[in-house]
Write a protein that holds these residues in place. Structure first.
Motif, PDB file in Angstrom:
ATOM      1  N   ALA A 166       0.816  -1.212   0.000  1.00  0.00           N
ATOM      2  CA  ALA A 166       0.000   0.000   0.000  1.00  0.00           C
ATOM      3  C   ALA A 166       0.854   1.268   0.000  1.00  0.00           C
ATOM      4  O   ALA A 166       0.361   2.347  -0.330  1.00  0.00           O
ATOM      5  CB  ALA A 166      -0.933   0.000   1.212  1.00  0.00           C
ATOM      6  N   ARG A 167       2.139   1.124   0.317  1.00  0.00           N
ATOM      7  CA  ARG A 167       3.022   2.294   0.398  1.00  0.00           C
ATOM      8  C   ARG A 167       3.860   2.477  -0.863  1.00  0.00           C
ATOM      9  O   ARG A 167       4.725   3.352  -0.907  1.00  0.00           O
ATOM     10  CB  ARG A 167       3.933   2.146   1.621  1.00  0.00           C
ATOM     11  N   VAL A 168       3.598   1.654  -1.881  1.00  0.00           N
ATOM     12  CA  VAL A 168       4.390   1.709  -3.110  1.00  0.00           C
ATOM     13  C   VAL A 168       3.484   1.967  -4.306  1.00  0.00           C
ATOM     14  O   VAL A 168       2.390   1.401  -4.404  1.00  0.00           O
ATOM     15  CB  VAL A 168       5.164   0.386  -3.321  1.00  0.00           C
ATOM     16  N   THR A 169       3.921   2.826  -5.205  1.00  0.00           N
ATOM     17  CA  THR A 169       3.243   3.052  -6.477  1.00  0.00           C
ATOM     18  C   THR A 169       3.979   2.253  -7.553  1.00  0.00           C
ATOM     19  O   THR A 169       5.208   2.293  -7.625  1.00  0.00           O
ATOM     20  CB  THR A 169       3.262   4.544  -6.847  1.00  0.00           C
ATOM     21  N   PHE A 170       3.228   1.515  -8.361  1.00  0.00           N
ATOM     22  CA  PHE A 170       3.827   0.670  -9.395  1.00  0.00           C
ATOM     23  C   PHE A 170       3.524   1.251 -10.772  1.00  0.00           C
ATOM     24  O   PHE A 170       2.409   1.704 -11.031  1.00  0.00           O
ATOM     25  CB  PHE A 170       3.276  -0.755  -9.309  1.00  0.00           C
ATOM     26  N   ALA A 171       4.524   1.215 -11.656  1.00  0.00           N
ATOM     27  CA  ALA A 171       4.339   1.734 -13.014  1.00  0.00           C
ATOM     28  C   ALA A 171       5.109   0.865 -14.004  1.00  0.00           C
ATOM     29  O   ALA A 171       6.296   0.600 -13.817  1.00  0.00           O
ATOM     30  CB  ALA A 171       4.811   3.181 -13.115  1.00  0.00           C
ATOM     31  N   LEU A 172       4.424   0.424 -15.043  1.00  0.00           N
ATOM     32  CA  LEU A 172       5.040  -0.340 -16.122  1.00  0.00           C
ATOM     33  C   LEU A 172       5.540   0.653 -17.162  1.00  0.00           C
ATOM     34  O   LEU A 172       4.745   1.371 -17.775  1.00  0.00           O
ATOM     35  CB  LEU A 172       4.017  -1.298 -16.743  1.00  0.00           C
ATOM     36  N   ALA A 173       6.867   0.701 -17.353  1.00  0.00           N
ATOM     37  CA  ALA A 173       7.408   1.699 -18.271  1.00  0.00           C
ATOM     38  C   ALA A 173       8.825   1.345 -18.684  1.00  0.00           C
ATOM     39  O   ALA A 173       9.565   0.673 -17.962  1.00  0.00           O
ATOM     40  CB  ALA A 173       7.398   3.090 -17.623  1.00  0.00           C
ATOM     41  N   ASP A 174       9.196   1.815 -19.860  1.00  0.00           N
ATOM     42  CA  ASP A 174      10.555   1.762 -20.378  1.00  0.00           C
ATOM     43  C   ASP A 174      11.328   2.929 -19.753  1.00  0.00           C
ATOM     44  O   ASP A 174      10.799   4.042 -19.637  1.00  0.00           O
ATOM     45  CB  ASP A 174      10.482   1.909 -21.906  1.00  0.00           C
ATOM     46  N   ALA A 175      12.578   2.705 -19.371  1.00  0.00           N
ATOM     47  CA  ALA A 175      13.373   3.767 -18.748  1.00  0.00           C
ATOM     48  C   ALA A 175      13.529   4.984 -19.657  1.00  0.00           C
ATOM     49  O   ALA A 175      13.790   6.090 -19.180  1.00  0.00           O
ATOM     50  CB  ALA A 175      14.751   3.225 -18.379  1.00  0.00           C
ATOM     51  N   ARG A 176      13.346   4.787 -20.954  1.00  0.00           N
ATOM     52  CA  ARG A 176      13.485   5.897 -21.905  1.00  0.00           C
ATOM     53  C   ARG A 176      12.206   6.702 -22.074  1.00  0.00           C
ATOM     54  O   ARG A 176      12.206   7.729 -22.763  1.00  0.00           O
ATOM     55  CB  ARG A 176      13.936   5.349 -23.263  1.00  0.00           C
ATOM     56  N   ASP A 177      11.134   6.270 -21.445  1.00  0.00           N
ATOM     57  CA  ASP A 177       9.857   6.992 -21.520  1.00  0.00           C
ATOM     58  C   ASP A 177       9.117   6.806 -20.203  1.00  0.00           C
ATOM     59  O   ASP A 177       8.414   5.817 -20.001  1.00  0.00           O
ATOM     60  CB  ASP A 177       9.015   6.480 -22.686  1.00  0.00           C
ATOM     61  N   LEU A 178       9.275   7.747 -19.300  1.00  0.00           N
ATOM     62  CA  LEU A 178       8.666   7.659 -17.970  1.00  0.00           C
ATOM     63  C   LEU A 178       7.401   8.507 -17.873  1.00  0.00           C
ATOM     64  O   LEU A 178       7.014   8.950 -16.798  1.00  0.00           O
ATOM     65  CB  LEU A 178       9.673   8.101 -16.898  1.00  0.00           C
ATOM     66  N   SER A 179       6.735   8.699 -19.007  1.00  0.00           N
ATOM     67  CA  SER A 179       5.515   9.510 -18.995  1.00  0.00           C
ATOM     68  C   SER A 179       4.416   8.882 -18.148  1.00  0.00           C
ATOM     69  O   SER A 179       3.502   9.584 -17.697  1.00  0.00           O
ATOM     70  CB  SER A 179       5.021   9.732 -20.437  1.00  0.00           C
ATOM     71  N   ALA A 180       4.493   7.573 -17.911  1.00  0.00           N
ATOM     72  CA  ALA A 180       3.488   6.901 -17.081  1.00  0.00           C
ATOM     73  C   ALA A 180       3.743   7.083 -15.596  1.00  0.00           C
ATOM     74  O   ALA A 180       2.923   6.668 -14.766  1.00  0.00           O
ATOM     75  CB  ALA A 180       3.464   5.403 -17.408  1.00  0.00           C
ATOM     76  N   VAL A 181       4.858   7.703 -15.245  1.00  0.00           N
ATOM     77  CA  VAL A 181       5.227   7.873 -13.839  1.00  0.00           C
ATOM     78  C   VAL A 181       4.647   9.177 -13.305  1.00  0.00           C
ATOM     79  O   VAL A 181       4.936  10.248 -13.851  1.00  0.00           O
ATOM     80  CB  VAL A 181       6.761   7.872 -13.674  1.00  0.00           C
ATOM     81  N   PRO A 182       3.840   9.113 -12.264  1.00  0.00           N
ATOM     82  CA  PRO A 182       3.293  10.347 -11.697  1.00  0.00           C
ATOM     83  C   PRO A 182       4.348  11.083 -10.874  1.00  0.00           C
ATOM     84  O   PRO A 182       5.114  10.484 -10.133  1.00  0.00           O
ATOM     85  CB  PRO A 182       2.150   9.839 -10.807  1.00  0.00           C
ATOM     86  N   GLY A 183       4.393  12.384 -11.029  1.00  0.00           N
ATOM     87  CA  GLY A 183       5.272  13.193 -10.194  1.00  0.00           C
ATOM     88  C   GLY A 183       6.564  13.576 -10.869  1.00  0.00           C
ATOM     89  O   GLY A 183       7.140  12.815 -11.644  1.00  0.00           O
ATOM     90  N   THR A 184       7.032  14.783 -10.557  1.00  0.00           N
ATOM     91  CA  THR A 184       8.305  15.286 -11.080  1.00  0.00           C
ATOM     92  C   THR A 184       9.114  15.944  -9.965  1.00  0.00           C
ATOM     93  O   THR A 184       9.924  16.841 -10.215  1.00  0.00           O
ATOM     94  CB  THR A 184       8.071  16.305 -12.203  1.00  0.00           C
ATOM     95  N   ASP A 185       8.883  15.485  -8.733  1.00  0.00           N
ATOM     96  CA  ASP A 185       9.589  16.107  -7.607  1.00  0.00           C
ATOM     97  C   ASP A 185      10.131  15.054  -6.640  1.00  0.00           C
ATOM     98  O   ASP A 185      10.047  15.188  -5.427  1.00  0.00           O
ATOM     99  CB  ASP A 185       8.672  17.082  -6.874  1.00  0.00           C
ATOM    100  N   PHE A 186      10.736  14.008  -7.190  1.00  0.00           N
ATOM    101  CA  PHE A 186      11.293  12.953  -6.358  1.00  0.00           C
ATOM    102  C   PHE A 186      12.567  13.437  -5.659  1.00  0.00           C
ATOM    103  O   PHE A 186      13.353  14.198  -6.215  1.00  0.00           O
ATOM    104  CB  PHE A 186      11.616  11.721  -7.208  1.00  0.00           C
TER     105      PHE A 186
END
Length: 271
Positions: free
Chosen positions: A92-112
């Motif tokens: 419940a504390r992890v967000t999962f995203a299926l993505a190629d490292a060259r296209d992280l558009s599926a990843v929410p957030g830009t402030d890691f």
């Protein structure tokens, strides 16, 4: 994206436990990497983990209180990661995203606060693709955000080849391709492990060209070549003392290239 990496996803999907058990064999790599994570990661915050695989690092990061976004190219690996987190009561504390490292558009957030690239860069054969992956991560880090990335050393892998695949030396084309370009011949089969093996001296310039400031470049298996067993047998205080020593020499330039895996630590400029 110029290189088709579907074969790499298929390779890992064929045996989702492969990476999990790999780090059980290569215990020094895992434990020394954690020395660097403990030294450089912020005490708390959000972490983007690209190439999370089955979650060996995800599990421990989450146990330590970090909010982790776990990304992988393989749906099967990501599912195994989710199952491992669920068994530990941490999913419940992890967000999962299926993505190629060259296209992280599926990843929410830009402030890691930090990002880990513990595998993707050594599966991207083309330098242009490695640069794209680094920029994708750079754009998702907050100013001052940390990056930790891993590579396989072009020369450090020779000990493993001699130990596990001695017949490799019988094919001059394979030997020449590794030494000259860092990967198998272009017309070689895409079955099995397909990776890029880096020279230690190219890693810092690659990251700095993407905008990162370098903090450290280390060998995560210094001075042991392919001999994992001797370290794995160590226990207690003696094991800790050896880990202390190998950590202390892990940035020694004269042995960097002899480590099978290389670890880069950098950060996005604060300004």
């Amino acid at each position: 994206m110029s290189d088709d990496v579907s074969d790499i996803a298929a390779y890992y999907s064929s045996d989702p436990t492969r990476e999990h058990t790999r780090l059980e064999r290569h215990q020094l790599e895992y434990e020394l990497t954690w020395r660097y994570l403990e030294r450089y990661l912020p005490a708390q915050g959000s972490i983007l983990e690209v190439g999370a695989a089955t979650g060996r690092y995800t599990l421990e990061l989450t146990r330590r209180g970090y909010a982790v976004t776990a990304v992988d190219l393989s749906a099967d690996l990501l599912d195994a990661c989710r199952q491992n987190l669920e068994r530990a009561g941490l999913a419940a504390r992890v967000t999962f995203a299926l993505a190629d490292a060259r296209d992280l558009s599926a990843v929410p957030g830009t402030d890691f606060d930090a990002a880990l690239l513990m595998g993707p860069l050594y599966h991207l054969i083309l330098e242009s693709d490695r640069r794209i992956a680094l920029r994708q991560v750079y754009d998702r880090l907050k100013p001052g955000g940390l990056l930790v990335s891993a590579f396989i050393s072009r020369l450090g892998i020779l000990g493993d080849l001699m130990k596990d695949l001695p017949e490799w030396i019988d094919d001059p084309r394979e030997v020449h391709a590794l030494l000259e370009v860092g990967h198998r011949p272009d017309d070689a089969s895409r079955s099995g492990f397909r990776g890029y093996f880096a020279r230690s001296e190219e890693i810092t310039p690659l990251h700095e060209s993407a905008g990162f400031e370098t903090l450290a470049l280390a060998g995560s298996e210094p001075a042991i070549s392919a001999d994992d067993e001797s370290y794995n047998r160590l226990e207690g205080e003696r094991r800790r003392c050896w880990l202390d020593l190998l950590y202390a020499v892990s940035t020694e330039p004269s042995i960097l290239a002899a480590s099978r895996h290389l670890l880069y630590v950098g950060r996005k400029p604060a300004a």
